[in-house]
Scaffold this active site. Structure first.
Site, PDB file in Angstrom:
ATOM      1  N   ARG A  16      -4.568  -2.054  18.005  1.00  0.00           N
ATOM      2  CA  ARG A  16      -3.660  -2.237  16.858  1.00  0.00           C
ATOM      3  C   ARG A  16      -3.010  -3.628  16.851  1.00  0.00           C
ATOM      4  NH1 ARG A  16      -3.217   3.050  14.740  1.00  0.00           N
ATOM      5  NH2 ARG A  16      -3.493   4.555  16.412  1.00  0.00           N
ATOM      6  N   HIS A  57       4.160  -2.639   8.372  1.00  0.00           N
ATOM      7  CA  HIS A  57       3.799  -1.433   9.140  1.00  0.00           C
ATOM      8  C   HIS A  57       5.075  -0.696   9.495  1.00  0.00           C
ATOM      9  CE1 HIS A  57      -0.281  -2.817   9.514  1.00  0.00           C
ATOM     10  NE2 HIS A  57       0.208  -4.009   9.784  1.00  0.00           N
ATOM     11  N   LEU A  58       5.008   0.611   9.400  1.00  0.00           N
ATOM     12  CA  LEU A  58       6.175   1.426   9.751  1.00  0.00           C
ATOM     13  C   LEU A  58       6.465   1.317  11.241  1.00  0.00           C
ATOM     14  CD1 LEU A  58       4.999   4.453   7.626  1.00  0.00           C
ATOM     15  CD2 LEU A  58       7.102   3.159   7.189  1.00  0.00           C
ATOM     16  N   SER A  59       5.403   1.410  12.042  1.00  0.00           N
ATOM     17  CA  SER A  59       5.567   1.375  13.502  1.00  0.00           C
ATOM     18  C   SER A  59       5.404  -0.059  14.001  1.00  0.00           C
ATOM     19  CB  SER A  59       4.518   2.282  14.161  1.00  0.00           C
ATOM     20  OG  SER A  59       3.213   1.764  13.930  1.00  0.00           O
ATOM     21  N   ARG A  63       1.936  -0.626  20.674  1.00  0.00           N
ATOM     22  CA  ARG A  63       0.985   0.478  20.716  1.00  0.00           C
ATOM     23  C   ARG A  63      -0.360   0.040  21.331  1.00  0.00           C
ATOM     24  NH1 ARG A  63       1.084   3.358  15.058  1.00  0.00           N
ATOM     25  NH2 ARG A  63       0.012   4.940  16.304  1.00  0.00           N
ATOM     26  N   TYR A  81       5.976   7.651  13.028  1.00  0.00           N
ATOM     27  CA  TYR A  81       6.153   7.231  11.635  1.00  0.00           C
ATOM     28  C   TYR A  81       7.382   7.819  10.948  1.00  0.00           C
ATOM     29  CZ  TYR A  81       1.343   5.733  12.423  1.00  0.00           C
ATOM     30  OH  TYR A  81       0.222   5.130  12.932  1.00  0.00           O
ATOM     31  N   ASP A 109     -10.475 -10.337   2.477  1.00  0.00           N
ATOM     32  CA  ASP A 109     -11.123 -11.197   1.487  1.00  0.00           C
ATOM     33  C   ASP A 109     -10.596 -10.906   0.085  1.00  0.00           C
ATOM     34  OD1 ASP A 109     -12.624 -12.402   3.443  1.00  0.00           O
ATOM     35  OD2 ASP A 109     -14.513 -11.428   2.926  1.00  0.00           O
ATOM     36  N   ASN A 129       0.644  -2.045   3.245  1.00  0.00           N
ATOM     37  CA  ASN A 129       0.475  -1.422   4.556  1.00  0.00           C
ATOM     38  C   ASN A 129      -0.962  -0.902   4.570  1.00  0.00           C
ATOM     39  OD1 ASN A 129       0.303   0.080   6.831  1.00  0.00           O
ATOM     40  ND2 ASN A 129       2.213   1.230   6.509  1.00  0.00           N
ATOM     41  N   ARG A 156       2.710  13.613   9.714  1.00  0.00           N
ATOM     42  CA  ARG A 156       1.809  12.925  10.636  1.00  0.00           C
ATOM     43  C   ARG A 156       2.598  12.177  11.708  1.00  0.00           C
ATOM     44  NH1 ARG A 156      -0.795   7.111   9.294  1.00  0.00           N
ATOM     45  NH2 ARG A 156      -2.203   6.974  11.063  1.00  0.00           N
ATOM     46  N   ALA A 180      -4.918   1.861   9.084  1.00  0.00           N
ATOM     47  CA  ALA A 180      -5.943   1.538  10.082  1.00  0.00           C
ATOM     48  C   ALA A 180      -6.878   0.417   9.619  1.00  0.00           C
ATOM     49  CB  ALA A 180      -6.748   2.793  10.409  1.00  0.00           C
ATOM     50  N   GLU A 202       2.606  -8.165   4.672  1.00  0.00           N
ATOM     51  CA  GLU A 202       2.019  -7.038   5.413  1.00  0.00           C
ATOM     52  C   GLU A 202       3.152  -6.247   6.064  1.00  0.00           C
ATOM     53  OE1 GLU A 202      -0.663  -8.426   8.454  1.00  0.00           O
ATOM     54  OE2 GLU A 202      -0.741  -6.467   9.453  1.00  0.00           O
ATOM     55  N   PRO A 213      -5.038   4.368   4.351  1.00  0.00           N
ATOM     56  CA  PRO A 213      -5.420   5.733   4.699  1.00  0.00           C
ATOM     57  C   PRO A 213      -4.404   6.462   5.575  1.00  0.00           C
ATOM     58  CG  PRO A 213      -6.642   4.172   6.033  1.00  0.00           C
ATOM     59  CD  PRO A 213      -5.909   3.364   5.004  1.00  0.00           C
ATOM     60  N   ASN A 214      -4.311   7.744   5.319  1.00  0.00           N
ATOM     61  CA  ASN A 214      -3.489   8.690   6.090  1.00  0.00           C
ATOM     62  C   ASN A 214      -1.993   8.577   5.798  1.00  0.00           C
ATOM     63  OD1 ASN A 214      -5.768   9.803   7.560  1.00  0.00           O
ATOM     64  ND2 ASN A 214      -5.816   7.839   8.648  1.00  0.00           N
ATOM     65  N   HIS A 268      -6.836  -3.231  11.014  1.00  0.00           N
ATOM     66  CA  HIS A 268      -7.503  -3.623  12.257  1.00  0.00           C
ATOM     67  C   HIS A 268      -9.021  -3.673  12.124  1.00  0.00           C
ATOM     68  CE1 HIS A 268      -3.500  -2.402  13.349  1.00  0.00           C
ATOM     69  NE2 HIS A 268      -3.769  -1.128  13.101  1.00  0.00           N
TER      70      HIS A 268
HETATM   71  C1  DQA Z   1       0.404   1.693  10.448  1.00  0.00           C
HETATM   72  C2  DQA Z   1      -0.108   1.252  11.824  1.00  0.00           C
HETATM   73  C3  DQA Z   1      -1.618   1.388  11.901  1.00  0.00           C
HETATM   74  O1  DQA Z   1      -2.078   0.971  13.186  1.00  0.00           O
HETATM   75  C4  DQA Z   1      -2.025   2.825  11.687  1.00  0.00           C
HETATM   76  O2  DQA Z   1      -3.434   2.945  11.695  1.00  0.00           O
HETATM   77  C5  DQA Z   1      -1.445   3.406  10.451  1.00  0.00           C
HETATM   78  C6  DQA Z   1      -0.071   3.091  10.096  1.00  0.00           C
HETATM   79  C7  DQA Z   1       1.954   1.687  10.376  1.00  0.00           C
HETATM   80  O3  DQA Z   1       2.468   1.745   9.275  1.00  0.00           O
HETATM   81  O4  DQA Z   1       2.615   1.651  11.411  1.00  0.00           O
HETATM   82  O5  DQA Z   1      -2.079   4.201   9.763  1.00  0.00           O
HETATM   83  O6  DQA Z   1      -0.081   0.777   9.484  1.00  0.00           O
END
Ligand code: DQA
Length: 149
Positions: free
Chosen positions: A112, A101-103, A108, A24, A88, A75, A19, A78, A99, A11-12, A81
């Protein structure tokens, strides 16, 4: 036939570029998809790159990868977490998972720092921006070459 890797985004992440750029970066999701496509081509992989804001849809995509794909780069945003269901589904896929993550989630907020995915993943890459996705694809290419040899 080239190994097929599913590259999934939660999501997002459709809002990338606008954003929280301090967190990011300025690359859009389309830029990220193009970077992955170029890296996959260079590594001899096929990819399907997808993003959704709907948890059930992501789970359906993971189910659909079983017996069809060679690995999953994810990725989960959210949902990393919060979602036992995504964890599953990944386990049920019986596929190697990386897995991404950009950040750097560990730099953080404490909420997270917990990931439901990390303990079932081959590896976790965070904090390297879109480079992390390309590294994940390069790792899969190495892994599949080793298995083919
Ligand atoms: C994220 C890190 C997550 O905590 C956050 O909710 C995201 C992006 C990242 O790519 O850094 O939506 O997965």
């Amino acid at each position: 036939m080239k190994p097929l890797v599913l590259v999934l985004n939660g999501p997002n992440l459709n809002l990338l570029g606008t954003r929280e750029p301090a967190q990011y970066g300025h690359e859009t999701l389309a830029d990220l998809a193009q970077g992955c496509a170029d890296a996959a081509h260079a590594q001899g992989l096929e990819i399907e790159f997808r993003q959704t804001n709907h948890e059930g849809e992501l789970i359906d995509w993971i189910h659909g990868a079983r017996n069809r794909c060679a690995g999953i780069v994810i990725n989960p945003g959210a949902w990393t977490h919060t979602s036992v269901a995504i964890r599953d589904a990944l386990v049920a896929s019986e596929l190697p998972v990386i897995e991404v993550h950009l950040s750097n989630v560990h730099k953080r907020e404490p909420f997270r720092h917990l990931s439901f995915v990390s303990s079932i993943a081959v590896g976790v890459i965070c904090g390297l921006g879109s480079h992390g996705y390309r590294m994940a694809l390069a790792h899969f290419a190495d892994l599949f070459r080793e298995h083919a040899a």
